[in-house]
Design an enzyme around this catalytic site. Sequence first.
Site, mmCIF file in Angstrom:
data_model
loop_
_atom_site.group_PDB
_atom_site.id
_atom_site.type_symbol
_atom_site.label_atom_id
_atom_site.label_comp_id
_atom_site.label_asym_id
_atom_site.label_seq_id
_atom_site.Cartn_x
_atom_site.Cartn_y
_atom_site.Cartn_z
ATOM 1 N N GLU A 28 -0.569 2.701 6.075
ATOM 2 C CA GLU A 28 -0.337 2.636 4.627
ATOM 3 C C GLU A 28 0.160 3.963 4.083
ATOM 4 O OE1 GLU A 28 -0.218 -0.030 3.086
ATOM 5 O OE2 GLU A 28 -1.549 -1.479 4.051
ATOM 6 N N ARG B 202 3.973 4.248 2.565
ATOM 7 C CA ARG B 202 4.037 4.468 1.109
ATOM 8 C C ARG B 202 4.276 5.942 0.767
ATOM 9 N NH1 ARG B 202 0.018 -0.060 -1.521
ATOM 10 N NH2 ARG B 202 -0.238 -1.274 0.371
ATOM 11 N N ASP C 280 3.616 -8.860 11.195
ATOM 12 C CA ASP C 280 4.895 -8.978 10.482
ATOM 13 C C ASP C 280 5.888 -7.841 10.713
ATOM 14 O OD1 ASP C 280 3.123 -7.305 9.110
ATOM 15 O OD2 ASP C 280 3.408 -8.240 7.148
ATOM 16 N N GLU D 108 7.968 -9.674 -0.876
ATOM 17 C CA GLU D 108 8.774 -10.146 0.271
ATOM 18 C C GLU D 108 9.894 -11.128 -0.076
ATOM 19 O OE1 GLU D 108 5.445 -9.898 0.290
ATOM 20 O OE2 GLU D 108 5.225 -8.187 1.654
ATOM 21 N N THR E 105 9.427 -0.572 5.374
ATOM 22 C CA THR E 105 8.724 -1.802 4.998
ATOM 23 C C THR E 105 8.072 -1.697 3.623
ATOM 24 O OG1 THR E 105 7.267 -3.550 5.835
ATOM 25 C CG2 THR E 105 6.509 -1.270 6.125
HETATM 26 C C1 DMJ Z 1 3.623 -3.579 1.548
HETATM 27 O O1 DMJ Z 1 2.742 -2.538 1.599
HETATM 28 C C2 DMJ Z 1 4.541 -3.596 2.703
HETATM 29 O O2 DMJ Z 1 5.621 -4.393 2.418
HETATM 30 C C3 DMJ Z 1 3.897 -4.080 3.945
HETATM 31 O O3 DMJ Z 1 4.795 -4.164 5.010
HETATM 32 C C4 DMJ Z 1 3.287 -5.433 3.716
HETATM 33 N N1 DMJ Z 1 2.476 -5.459 2.582
HETATM 34 C C5 DMJ Z 1 2.879 -4.846 1.362
HETATM 35 C C6 DMJ Z 1 3.617 -5.728 0.397
HETATM 36 O O4 DMJ Z 1 3.244 -7.027 0.371
#
Ligand code: DMJ
Length: 673
Positions: free
Chosen positions: A304, A308, A437, A573, A662
Amino acid sequence: MYSGAAAAAGPPRRDFISVTLGQEDAVGVGGYNNSKAWRRRSCWRKWKQLSRLQRSVILFLFAFLGVCGVISYTSMGEAWKSITNKSLDDQRTEQEVPRLKLANPAVLPAPQKADSYRGDYPELSLQKPPKPLHGRRGPSKLQIKAPRRDMRLKTQHDTVRAVEELVKADKVEKTEKSIISWRGAVIEPDQSTEPPSSKIMEPEKPSSVEVEDQKEPVPLNERQLAVIEAFRHAWKGYKDFAWGHDELKPLSKSYSEWFGLGLTLIDALDTLWILGLKEEFEEARKWVATDLVFDKNVDVNLFESTIRILGGLLSTYHLSGDSLFLEKAKDIGNRLMPAFKTPSKIPYSDVNIGRGTAHPPRWTSDSTVAEVTSIQLEFRELSRLTGDEKFQKAVDEVMKHVHTLSGKNDGLVPMFINTNSGQFTHLGVYTLGARADSYYEYLLKQWIQGGKKENELLEDYMRAIEGVKKHLLQRSEPKKLTFVGELAHGHFSAKMDHLVCFLPGTLALGAHNGLAADHMKLAETLIETCYQMYAQVETGLSPEIVHFNLHAQKGHKDVEIKPADRHNLLRPETVESLFYMYRFTGDKKYQDWGWEILQNFNRYTRVPTGGYTSINNVQNPSNPEPRDKMESFFLGETLKYMFLLFSDDMDLISLDKYIFNTEAHPLPIWVPA
Ligand code: DMJ
């Protein structure tokens, strides 16, 4: 002195010619007479007076001096010629060296005469120095420059060698450009094959991104303005009640902490930039400069905080060119490194960034597969920017290891991996949703980031998509929507997380980059399904998880929602995939679908006093049950993808120049298309 001495000593000794001649000349006879005739007669008389020996000696001396003169004239001439040439050469070299330093070695011509050589680079003297990037603000047209090879050529010899090397490199490159095909996927010749680069690229300082000469800005349309308005509203809530904290609690007008690092603010930095919110960006920058401190005794989740914080800082650095963000990125990157000190080199999930210690969750020594394989884009970019290969090495090792592991099912991976043994655990469950994912997403994106050379990544990606097709795709009733279910110990489950809706976008991105055309077809069918996950629900917002009906039943829709799954966390998403689909097809329906979603967010999740909130029940429009939390990804991802989706400026964060991590933070593609 000599003449006086000679006179006193009587007649001179004739053998000492110089004395005799000097004495007579000096004294003379009959006073001073300088007529030519007199001088001729006088000389001849003197010569006659000399003895034969004296005359022979004088003649010999003249002859000797003459020969010496001829010899020295010849060699002096050579020396003079070479001096003259040398100075010309020197002049030429001095003129050429600076040119060679400036010239792009890739276009060095064959060696020519100095004059015409000079003429080949008339533009070099006009070359503008790179524009300083620090301090640029606001959205811009951006261009990534391929890393410069600063070859400092100092001599002609170096030039020739450099040309030879370039020719050699070109040959090698051509040999490597062979077509590869992987189960029907044809990869264009120039996209193929080269072993994964464990090698770090040249450090790029301050940034590989340069702002192009500004094109006329494309005017913002109404939908984009609506996104800006939504963003401002969210920002107001965050600023008023949660400034500098991780997440806004918009209803209770307070905040929650996860890592205590201003998560929402950092996640939102590049969105502020892209939306052109200069003032807000400046405020946020100031906070980063003065209040963001990583030297804290706090446990953070490696994944995370990488996607982020590290991702957000790196992309903001690239967009703004402001070195503050790179410095902060380096700091957090270094503090996360202890996570990789495990017996298997598979990183622990948690790191104490103040103490430099790392550990797995309390109840297990496992890490999540998606987490350990979705930190690569960021660490690789950090290595490229800093020139310090340790970041890339650590994450590349994870990918290489996972590549070799058994326990996959046609490229599909289990959800857990043990940090001691390095083996997959909890075998037999396969999903494209939570815990797996972004493993799939990052296979493709790393391959693109690195210039489409790392074949193992591509191989794993292509195999996995085949695995999805073989094991996880089904069609629902009554609308026959294609969806991605799950496989648990051989049993198919028609369950699909909203998280899986990243997949259409990723498939489309792969197809855009030369992968199989049927990936695009699949992307088109899957994005329709993701849209239906919103459209078939009372609030027009998707739940966290849906179950698809496999059998037609009267009065039943395709989508079923269990009570425990009917929350919506403002996730990105579907909007993310809509953005990719619109970019690659230009089909306006994707914009329209996104617009519906934005309106429903406004209708059901907007808090009047500022901010947006997650909700507990997407099925109850009269009371969606606000959860009192605005996730940082709503600003980092959801609204950013909305804004980009509604933009008709296809160059705004071009997908041929950037790869989104992501968490929707754009990072440069190392070798832009
Ligand atoms: C985000 O932190 C990122 O996209 C992660 O890959 C999946 N979850 C959240 C958004 O839903």
